[in-house]
Design a protein around this motif. Structure first.
Motif, PDB file in Angstrom:
ATOM      1  N   LEU A 296      75.005  25.864  33.790  1.00  0.00           N
ATOM      2  CA  LEU A 296      75.376  26.824  34.943  1.00  0.00           C
ATOM      3  C   LEU A 296      76.166  28.095  34.681  1.00  0.00           C
ATOM      4  O   LEU A 296      75.920  29.152  35.277  1.00  0.00           O
TER       5      LEU A 296
ATOM      6  N   HIS B 125      81.501  19.943  42.841  1.00  0.00           N
ATOM      7  CA  HIS B 125      81.905  20.276  41.693  1.00  0.00           C
ATOM      8  C   HIS B 125      81.209  21.583  41.189  1.00  0.00           C
ATOM      9  O   HIS B 125      81.943  22.609  40.605  1.00  0.00           O
ATOM     10  N   VAL B 126      80.007  21.687  41.802  1.00  0.00           N
ATOM     11  CA  VAL B 126      78.914  22.953  41.428  1.00  0.00           C
ATOM     12  C   VAL B 126      79.826  24.335  42.337  1.00  0.00           C
ATOM     13  O   VAL B 126      79.877  25.165  41.706  1.00  0.00           O
TER      14      VAL B 126
ATOM     15  N   GLN C 279      77.723  21.951  32.775  1.00  0.00           N
ATOM     16  CA  GLN C 279      78.708  22.891  33.198  1.00  0.00           C
ATOM     17  C   GLN C 279      78.196  24.231  32.518  1.00  0.00           C
ATOM     18  O   GLN C 279      78.395  25.155  33.133  1.00  0.00           O
TER      19      GLN C 279
ATOM     20  N   THR D 207      77.696  18.548  44.280  1.00  0.00           N
ATOM     21  CA  THR D 207      77.640  19.784  45.149  1.00  0.00           C
ATOM     22  C   THR D 207      79.192  20.291  45.085  1.00  0.00           C
ATOM     23  O   THR D 207      79.239  21.413  44.751  1.00  0.00           O
TER      24      THR D 207
ATOM     25  N   ILE E 168      77.114  16.284  36.955  1.00  0.00           N
ATOM     26  CA  ILE E 168      77.378  17.579  37.247  1.00  0.00           C
ATOM     27  C   ILE E 168      76.498  18.536  38.012  1.00  0.00           C
ATOM     28  O   ILE E 168      76.720  19.462  39.075  1.00  0.00           O
ATOM     29  N   LEU E 169      75.289  18.395  37.900  1.00  0.00           N
ATOM     30  CA  LEU E 169      74.269  19.426  38.563  1.00  0.00           C
ATOM     31  C   LEU E 169      74.092  18.869  39.906  1.00  0.00           C
ATOM     32  O   LEU E 169      73.539  19.919  40.914  1.00  0.00           O
TER      33      LEU E 169
END
Length: 386
Positions: free
Chosen positions: A337, A201-202, A334, A199, A195-196
């Motif tokens: 973030l 998805h972020v 997630q 790109t 997830i991190l």
């Protein structure tokens, strides 16, 4: 002074994935080990894209790898990988010899070289140490996904971080369900990792969060929210909708119940980022209904998360534990973030820089980047640098 830094930190969070970033499935290799007494049969699947980056396989530099270009360099590929994947037991190195014919295989994100070898290890080993260094010096995002089978038990699975110290050691006697605690923790870490560094998805998540600290004011203008509880409630609905949706499709994809083409999944993920950012610029949905948008698009993103687990070929208890660990890691990544971005956004929500520079400017930049991804993925082009 600190207050002055906040808008710039928010701008950095919104725009840190600039036009040079290319979103695709993170770099993975698939290592399968079949242990039988003192011999271990190894299959290592490595993406041709990664090998080409290291060894320049595209001899005529036409941007397309041909089988002849790969076939003529096969011995070099074997030496390259053999130097970076080593096995040992009780501190004693195992010896290996290459086996099998040159072969390619298709995974969810393209063609992989299949490199086979047979290892001979000291007798009486109770644990196997894997020193995995593939792309350790050139790609910090790369991970090796290990599937180790020994006897009649279910396979053990874990994630290999290149160059990790100490190297990964697995007991050759698997637990009843075939999953080791380190393997579960490894897939939690892999979910966070995906997830991190994902790109697209972020950016989707940030695009959803950007207007969360604002409310509709006079003449349709956005104004700073004055109450944080309703804001948190809306964010919670959005995050929950995304979690539920991608968890469902992640499981469906890994279990082979639904198997949409990877190219179209990635294209739709990029399109979801475009639509969400446009909605920030020209609102089409009432703020209280954005969670429904997230629910729909979250279903698509779940298929995107599934690639690594699906390609590993898990089953039984290994699949259940790895799926749970990976999904848990995605959620933790997630939430981290959200926890990082939301307090800063709340602090700076009343500034012109946030309302114009971060929300409008950031959303506009996201539209342009994600639109380029859509074109790249639909038409199989390369517009942005890697």
């Amino acid at each position: 002074m600190t207050h002055r830094l906040v808008p710039w930190l928010l701008a950095l969070a919104a725009l840190s994935f600039g036009p040079a970033a290319v979103a695709h499935k993170p770099s993975d290799a698939y290592l399968t080990l079949q242990v039988a007494e003192t011999q271990i049969d190894q299959r290592l699947d490595v993406h041709l894209r990664d090998l080409d980056r290291e060894l320049v396989l595209d001899h005529n530099d036409d941007g397309r790898l041909q089988w002849a270009e790969v076939r003529t360099r096969w011995e070099e590929l074997q030496r390259y990988t053999a130097e970076r994947v080593r096995l040992s037991v009780a501190g004693q190195p195992c010896s290996s010899v290459a086996t099998g014919e040159p072969q390619l295989d298709e995974h969810t994100d393209g063609a992989y070289a299949v490199l086979r070898s047979r290892w001979t290890c000291p007798a009486g080993a109770q644990a196997l140490t894997i020193d995995y260094r593939l792309f350790a010096d050139t790609d910090a995002s790369h991970r090796g996904l290990l599937r180790l089978s020994h006897g009649a038990g279910a396979p053990q699975t874990t994630v290999l971080v290149p160059g990790s110290t100490p190297p990964t050691t697995l007991a050759l006697a698997a637990s009843a369900d075939g999953e080791t605690p380190s393997g579960f923790a490894g897939f939690v870490a892999e979910g966070i990792h995906h997830i991190l560094i994902g790109t697209d998805h972020v950016l989707f998540l940030l695009a959803l969060l950007l207007p969360a600290v604002l409310v509709a004011g006079a003449a349709g203008r956005r104004e700073a929210a004055t109450q944080w509880r309703p804001m948190l409630a809306e964010v919670l609905k959005i995050v929950t909708a995304f979690t539920v949706a991608h968890s469902v499709t992640l499981a469906l994809a890994v279990l082979d119940i639904v198997d949409p083409p990877s190219r179209w999944v990635e294209s739709l993920i990029a399109a979801s980022v475009v639509f969400t950012a446009i909605d920030n610029l020209r609102p089409m949905l009432a703020p209280q209904h954005r969670w429904r948008l997230t629910l729909v698009f979250g279903l698509v993103h779940g298929f995107g998360f599934a690639g690594a687990l699906k390609d590993l070929g898990l089953g039984g208890g290994s699949l259940a534990a790895s799926l749970l660990g990976f999904n848990l890691g995605v959620e933790l990544g997630q939430l981290s973030l959200v926890a990082l971005f939301l307090p800063l956004a709340w602090w700076a929500r009343g500034t012109r820089f946030y309302q114009r520079g971060v929300l409008i400017g950031g959303s506009s930049a996201v539209v342009l980047i994600a639109a380029a991804w859509v074109v790249e993925r639909v038409f199989d082009l390369k517009l942005l640098g890697s």
